[in-house]
Design a protein around this motif. Structure first.
Motif, mmCIF file in Angstrom:
data_model
loop_
_atom_site.group_PDB
_atom_site.id
_atom_site.type_symbol
_atom_site.label_atom_id
_atom_site.label_comp_id
_atom_site.label_asym_id
_atom_site.label_seq_id
_atom_site.Cartn_x
_atom_site.Cartn_y
_atom_site.Cartn_z
ATOM 1 N N ARG A 298 1.086 -1.231 -0.175
ATOM 2 C CA ARG A 298 -0.306 0.115 -0.246
ATOM 3 C C ARG A 298 0.559 1.679 0.136
ATOM 4 N NH1 ARG A 298 -3.160 -3.065 4.185
ATOM 5 N NH2 ARG A 298 -2.530 -1.618 6.091
ATOM 6 N N ILE A 299 2.081 0.883 1.090
ATOM 7 C CA ILE A 299 2.531 2.562 1.089
ATOM 8 C C ILE A 299 3.488 2.750 -0.968
ATOM 9 C CG2 ILE A 299 5.281 3.788 1.975
ATOM 10 C CD1 ILE A 299 4.361 1.831 4.616
ATOM 11 N N GLU A 300 3.524 1.478 -1.175
ATOM 12 C CA GLU A 300 4.248 1.168 -3.013
ATOM 13 C C GLU A 300 3.616 1.820 -3.250
ATOM 14 O OE1 GLU A 300 6.416 -2.311 -3.530
ATOM 15 O OE2 GLU A 300 8.336 -2.092 -2.494
ATOM 16 N N ARG A 301 2.026 1.845 -3.648
ATOM 17 C CA ARG A 301 0.914 2.689 -4.056
ATOM 18 C C ARG A 301 0.300 3.836 -3.421
ATOM 19 N NH1 ARG A 301 -2.997 -1.719 -3.633
ATOM 20 N NH2 ARG A 301 -2.184 -2.069 -2.274
ATOM 21 N N GLY A 302 1.624 4.442 -2.731
ATOM 22 C CA GLY A 302 0.838 5.736 -2.736
ATOM 23 C C GLY A 302 0.534 6.219 -1.105
ATOM 24 N N GLU A 303 -0.268 5.161 -0.236
ATOM 25 C CA GLU A 303 -0.440 5.638 0.920
ATOM 26 C C GLU A 303 0.755 5.797 1.753
ATOM 27 O OE1 GLU A 303 -1.442 2.439 4.861
ATOM 28 O OE2 GLU A 303 -2.751 2.650 2.778
ATOM 29 N N ILE A 304 0.377 7.139 2.766
ATOM 30 C CA ILE A 304 1.240 7.956 3.544
ATOM 31 C C ILE A 304 2.185 7.272 5.200
ATOM 32 C CG2 ILE A 304 2.366 9.210 5.132
ATOM 33 C CD1 ILE A 304 0.545 11.061 2.480
ATOM 34 N N PRO A 305 2.832 6.121 5.390
ATOM 35 C CA PRO A 305 2.700 5.519 6.459
ATOM 36 C C PRO A 305 3.125 6.563 7.816
ATOM 37 C CG PRO A 305 4.551 4.924 5.063
ATOM 38 C CD PRO A 305 3.912 6.221 4.406
ATOM 39 N N GLU A 306 2.903 6.359 8.920
ATOM 40 C CA GLU A 306 2.986 7.142 10.185
ATOM 41 C C GLU A 306 4.453 7.524 10.299
ATOM 42 O OE1 GLU A 306 2.191 4.330 13.729
ATOM 43 O OE2 GLU A 306 0.398 4.216 13.047
ATOM 44 N N LEU A 307 5.286 8.053 10.506
ATOM 45 C CA LEU A 307 6.750 8.672 10.334
ATOM 46 C C LEU A 307 7.401 7.572 10.942
ATOM 47 C CD1 LEU A 307 8.759 10.911 10.665
ATOM 48 C CD2 LEU A 307 7.804 11.630 12.679
ATOM 49 N N ILE A 308 7.353 6.774 12.366
ATOM 50 C CA ILE A 308 8.397 5.842 13.031
ATOM 51 C C ILE A 308 8.641 4.775 11.752
ATOM 52 C CG2 ILE A 308 6.241 4.250 14.015
ATOM 53 C CD1 ILE A 308 9.824 4.851 15.608
ATOM 54 N N LEU A 309 6.946 4.518 10.670
ATOM 55 C CA LEU A 309 7.224 3.098 10.190
ATOM 56 C C LEU A 309 8.471 3.697 8.545
ATOM 57 C CD1 LEU A 309 7.098 0.835 8.853
ATOM 58 C CD2 LEU A 309 4.997 1.487 8.007
ATOM 59 N N MET A 310 7.766 5.444 8.343
ATOM 60 C CA MET A 310 9.017 6.028 7.000
ATOM 61 C C MET A 310 10.124 5.685 7.833
ATOM 62 S SD MET A 310 6.948 9.349 6.479
ATOM 63 C CE MET A 310 5.667 9.088 5.899
#
Length: 78
Positions: A42-54
């Motif tokens: 989902r992140i690779e398709r454009g979803e923005i993850p939480e800061l800690i995960l980023m």
């Protein structure tokens, strides 16, 4: 070439010959986060993850994906 962060993440991940599942497992092992392959997708398709995960993904991949955007936006605020 102007890539969104998810596309950048996928590029760095594939350069390291990592599957989405292996990236999720590496984040879990190193940072004790509960990350799954589907979340990486989902992140690779454009979803923005939480800061800690980023931050964890950047560390595991050894790449700047989101941090450069933060610095750019911070300059605009000054």
């Amino acid at each position: 070439m102007n890539l969104h962060p998810g596309e950048k993440m996928m590029l760095y991940r594939t350069r390291k010959n990592m599957s989405q599942e292996k990236l999720a497992m590496a984040v879990n092992e190193k940072y004790k986060l509960h990350t799954y392959q589907m979340q990486i997708s989902r992140i690779e398709r454009g979803e923005i993850p939480e800061l800690i995960l980023m931050m964890a993904i950047e560390k595991v991949l050894g790449a700047v994906i989101w941090s450069d955007q933060f610095a750019e936006n911070e300059k605009k605020l000054v």
